[in-house]
Enzyme design. Sequence first.
Site, PDB file in Angstrom:
ATOM      1  N   ASP A   1       0.859  -1.182   0.000  1.00 55.78           N
ATOM      2  CA  ASP A   1       0.000   0.000   0.000  1.00 55.78           C
ATOM      3  C   ASP A   1       0.898   1.237   0.000  1.00 55.78           C
ATOM      4  OD1 ASP A   1      -2.457   1.440   0.255  1.00 55.78           O
ATOM      5  OD2 ASP A   1      -1.997   1.749   2.365  1.00 55.78           O
TER       6      ASP A   1
ATOM      7  N   THR B   1      -2.874   5.684  -4.308  1.00 55.00           N
ATOM      8  CA  THR B   1      -1.754   6.471  -3.761  1.00 55.00           C
ATOM      9  C   THR B   1      -0.467   6.234  -4.555  1.00 55.00           C
ATOM     10  OG1 THR B   1      -1.427   4.693  -2.161  1.00 55.00           O
ATOM     11  CG2 THR B   1      -2.649   6.599  -1.413  1.00 55.00           C
ATOM     12  N   THR B   2      -0.214   4.982  -4.912  1.00 54.24           N
ATOM     13  CA  THR B   2       0.994   4.664  -5.686  1.00 54.24           C
ATOM     14  C   THR B   2       0.918   5.321  -7.056  1.00 54.24           C
ATOM     15  OG1 THR B   2       1.085   2.540  -4.539  1.00 54.24           O
ATOM     16  CG2 THR B   2       2.466   2.770  -6.487  1.00 54.24           C
TER      17      THR B   2
ATOM     18  N   ASP C   1      -9.029   0.367   1.587  1.00 49.95           N
ATOM     19  CA  ASP C   1      -9.006   0.896   0.213  1.00 49.95           C
ATOM     20  C   ASP C   1     -10.327   0.609  -0.491  1.00 49.95           C
ATOM     21  OD1 ASP C   1      -6.451   1.682   0.676  1.00 49.95           O
ATOM     22  OD2 ASP C   1      -5.471   0.325  -0.726  1.00 49.95           O
TER      23      ASP C   1
END
Length: 539
Positions: A63, A96-97, A386
């Site tokens: 994550d 997010t990545t 998520d």
Amino acid sequence: MAQNGQPILVLPEGTNRILGRDAQRNNILAGKVLAETVRTTLGPKGMDKMLVDGLGDIVVTNDGVTILKEMDIEHPAAKMLVEVAKTQEDEVGDGTTTAVIIAGELLKKSESLLDMDIHPTIVAMGYRQAAEKAQEILEDICIEDIGKDTLVKVAMTAMTGKGTEKAREPLANLVVDAVQQVEEDGVVDSDHIKIEKKDGAVVEDSTLVQGVIIDKERVHPGMPKEIENAKIALLNSPIEVKETEMDAEISITDPAQMQAFIEQEENMVKGMVNKIADSGADVLFAQKGIDDLAQHYLAKKGIMAVRRVKKSDIEKLAKATGAGVVSNIDDLSADDLGDAGIVTEKKISGEDMIFVEKCKEAKAVTLLVRGSTKHVVDEIERAIDDAIGVVAATIEDGKVVAGGGAPEIEMAKRLKDYAESISGREQLAVTAFAESLEVVPKTLAENAGLDSIDSLVDLRASHETSPYMGLDVFNGSVTDMKEAGVIEPKRVKKQAIQSASEAAEMLLRIDDVIASTSTGQPDMGGMDPAAMGGMPPMM
């Protein structure tokens, strides 16, 4: 030019300063390094990171935001990119990545533009134009067919590759049921979904409770373990004899007076318990303490009581059962009580927990997440977190896009066409922005062990016919992602592009980094202060 041969120092001695192109290159390098760190975690075949803190505690995750939060990052520009990931997490809960690697790629592409002597402001303006156009394209290619099937697919896409692989479908169904349960007027408050995690079982044993699980036990063994059709009282004041407001001395001259004094205290406690019993409550959740004597009387009345319940749990109980939170026992009445089909104390993984279940129209629910070990459960919790974020975003916006790099390729294709309509040097920045978006499908291919160039060529060709063609990393082919059920909320992509472009623009406009030594010297890219220009005398 020093006055009387004496240099004038404006900043304290020892302050580090990086100027002009050195400052830009340093910030770009920090962004690239950070993006490269999380890049290998992207997609269903992304790898995990093991993070070990100073105390030896281990976190194993892929994550993006967890990795960046756990890393001890010193570089000021890198910290700004961590903020991008945190914003993405707060706004959507996933992507997010993606946000960080797009920001890193934008900075990487800007380096070659700066080498061509294009002014940073021009690059930033071009990026801003491209980001606005990208949002228009995203709006154009989004899908507005939102049913339960779509929500389950969105949840499964978010959880793919996060340690929940074998149980992602049942977990996705649990998440969708939970989000739909707490949704009110098209708005989802994910705070009303409690995630309670316990190791010592398989992932498939995870369940959704129509109510709340409290990680506490009954305060007295004499209390009932199970109550059906429970009437629940919520109290945020202690059940004990109040201390006097001021220091007072009581002079007792006779043992009988002492006995009377003790009896009076007992009667006060008994009176409190009687008021609770008279209201019709048979289950009590107290936010504060319950006196030993009160525990005894509550047990005699057959009331199950739990003390020191967290405020957030009390609020969830109120939402789930319809009970009102009472501050004064004297005010407690039957109208303040909530209802639950059953309240039980169960032993889960060796610990007692209170299950408040079968609440009618519960607007707060609990996901009990199971896993074989602590680290597995922690990663499943992050995956579910998520999934909750993306399902909530989908319900609120009612718009999704295809996954597998499809929207990025479509945006890149249309942005390149748009760039040709722009005169001036901004055209080069818009083209660079378009190429930066392709880093997402490129990284998906690399992480799956595919040839990234071949995959990109195939994707570009397929987008001449359909905007939904993406990369199926499991069989290495280009597939219609809409048909394959790989879909994501539009908000994930919208927020990622917005955050990434704004962070890149901000970093590009910095031409001077002044670092004070008084608050502890940040790591300025591992360079020697003297090599970064040091602090020249200000004359």
